[in-house]
Motif scaffolding. Structure first.
Motif, PDB file in Angstrom:
ATOM      1  N   HIS A  26       0.883  -1.174   0.000  1.00  0.00           N
ATOM      2  CA  HIS A  26       0.000   0.000   0.000  1.00  0.00           C
ATOM      3  C   HIS A  26       0.916   1.218   0.000  1.00  0.00           C
ATOM      4  O   HIS A  26       1.743   1.377   0.908  1.00  0.00           O
ATOM      5  N   ILE A  57     -14.203   5.583   5.704  1.00  0.00           N
ATOM      6  CA  ILE A  57     -15.473   5.658   4.986  1.00  0.00           C
ATOM      7  C   ILE A  57     -16.588   5.771   6.014  1.00  0.00           C
ATOM      8  O   ILE A  57     -17.536   6.501   5.846  1.00  0.00           O
ATOM      9  N   TYR A  78     -12.291   1.596   5.969  1.00  0.00           N
ATOM     10  CA  TYR A  78     -11.463   2.408   5.087  1.00  0.00           C
ATOM     11  C   TYR A  78     -11.445   1.828   3.678  1.00  0.00           C
ATOM     12  O   TYR A  78     -11.575   0.619   3.504  1.00  0.00           O
ATOM     13  N   LYS A  79     -11.230   2.700   2.697  1.00  0.00           N
ATOM     14  CA  LYS A  79     -10.877   2.262   1.354  1.00  0.00           C
ATOM     15  C   LYS A  79      -9.372   2.156   1.337  1.00  0.00           C
ATOM     16  O   LYS A  79      -8.679   3.039   1.842  1.00  0.00           O
ATOM     17  N   PRO A  81      -6.271   1.072  -1.357  1.00  0.00           N
ATOM     18  CA  PRO A  81      -5.687   0.498  -2.575  1.00  0.00           C
ATOM     19  C   PRO A  81      -4.474  -0.351  -2.201  1.00  0.00           C
ATOM     20  O   PRO A  81      -3.641   0.068  -1.398  1.00  0.00           O
ATOM     21  N   ASN A  90      -8.622  -2.407  -5.135  1.00  0.00           N
ATOM     22  CA  ASN A  90      -9.164  -1.434  -4.192  1.00  0.00           C
ATOM     23  C   ASN A  90     -10.086  -2.210  -3.267  1.00  0.00           C
ATOM     24  O   ASN A  90     -11.094  -2.756  -3.708  1.00  0.00           O
ATOM     25  N   ILE A  91      -9.698  -2.275  -2.000  1.00  0.00           N
ATOM     26  CA  ILE A  91     -10.483  -3.055  -1.055  1.00  0.00           C
ATOM     27  C   ILE A  91     -11.006  -2.155   0.055  1.00  0.00           C
ATOM     28  O   ILE A  91     -10.506  -1.056   0.259  1.00  0.00           O
ATOM     29  N   LYS A  92     -12.034  -2.645   0.740  1.00  0.00           N
ATOM     30  CA  LYS A  92     -12.512  -1.999   1.958  1.00  0.00           C
ATOM     31  C   LYS A  92     -12.014  -2.837   3.118  1.00  0.00           C
ATOM     32  O   LYS A  92     -12.109  -4.070   3.084  1.00  0.00           O
TER      33      LYS A  92
END
Length: 160
Positions: A26, A57, A78-79, A81, A90-92
């Motif tokens: 990241h 988020i 959170y978002k 990448p 792109n994960i949460k």
């Protein structure tokens, strides 16, 4: 299924003889993540979210059961990448205290890739070959007149 339908994303780290652990990046920061098909969601160690400059988020969510069976408060979603091997995602992630997991493994695991990631990106953990793969296409499956399970109707996967 053809070989081009299965893409090797990364090799499992040899730091744990049992658990599938991979390198995730990241913002050019390398971290170890546990790939956990038993975890419903992806998570990140709450102690490093500021360092990673993640923006929430959602603030303060419900309690969740942790990797060691503990009940944890989630701090935020959170978002995030990430890069795994040569692939970008792109994960949460939910921020949780992973200290019990870190202490239990004796490894600086910073996150967990849960089953939501594996399902969404059609990933499989290949334990014998110590790799994480992504399936490009899902084969059409049917049962032929002999009761055999087939895909792309000619190829027999297994007999019933």
């Amino acid at each position: 299924m053809d070989q081009q339908d299965i893409i090797k994303i990364t090799t499992l780290e040899k730091r744990s003889p049992i658990l599938p652990i991979i390198k995730v990046w990241h913002n050019n920061i390398e971290m170890l993540f546990l790939v956990d098909s038993g975890s419903d969601i992806c998570s990140i160690d709450a102690n490093i979210t500021d360092m990673l400059l993640l923006e929430p988020i959602e603030e303060k969510l419900d309690k969740i059961s942790g990797a060691c069976g503990d009940t944890n408060d989630t701090f935020a979603m959170y978002k995030m990448p990430i890069k795994i091997g040569n692939e970008d995602y792109n994960i949460k992630v939910v921020a949780v205290d992973l200290s019990n997991l870190i202490n239990g493994l004796g490894l600086r695991v910073r996150g967990i890739l849960g089953s939501n990631f594996l399902k969404t990106h059609k990933c499989i953990i290949d334990y014998p070959n110590e790799a994480l793969y992504r399936i490009q296409t899902i084969p059409k499956v049917e049962i032929n007149e002999n009761g055999n399970i087939c895909y792309e109707p000619e190829g027999v996967i297994s007999e019933s």
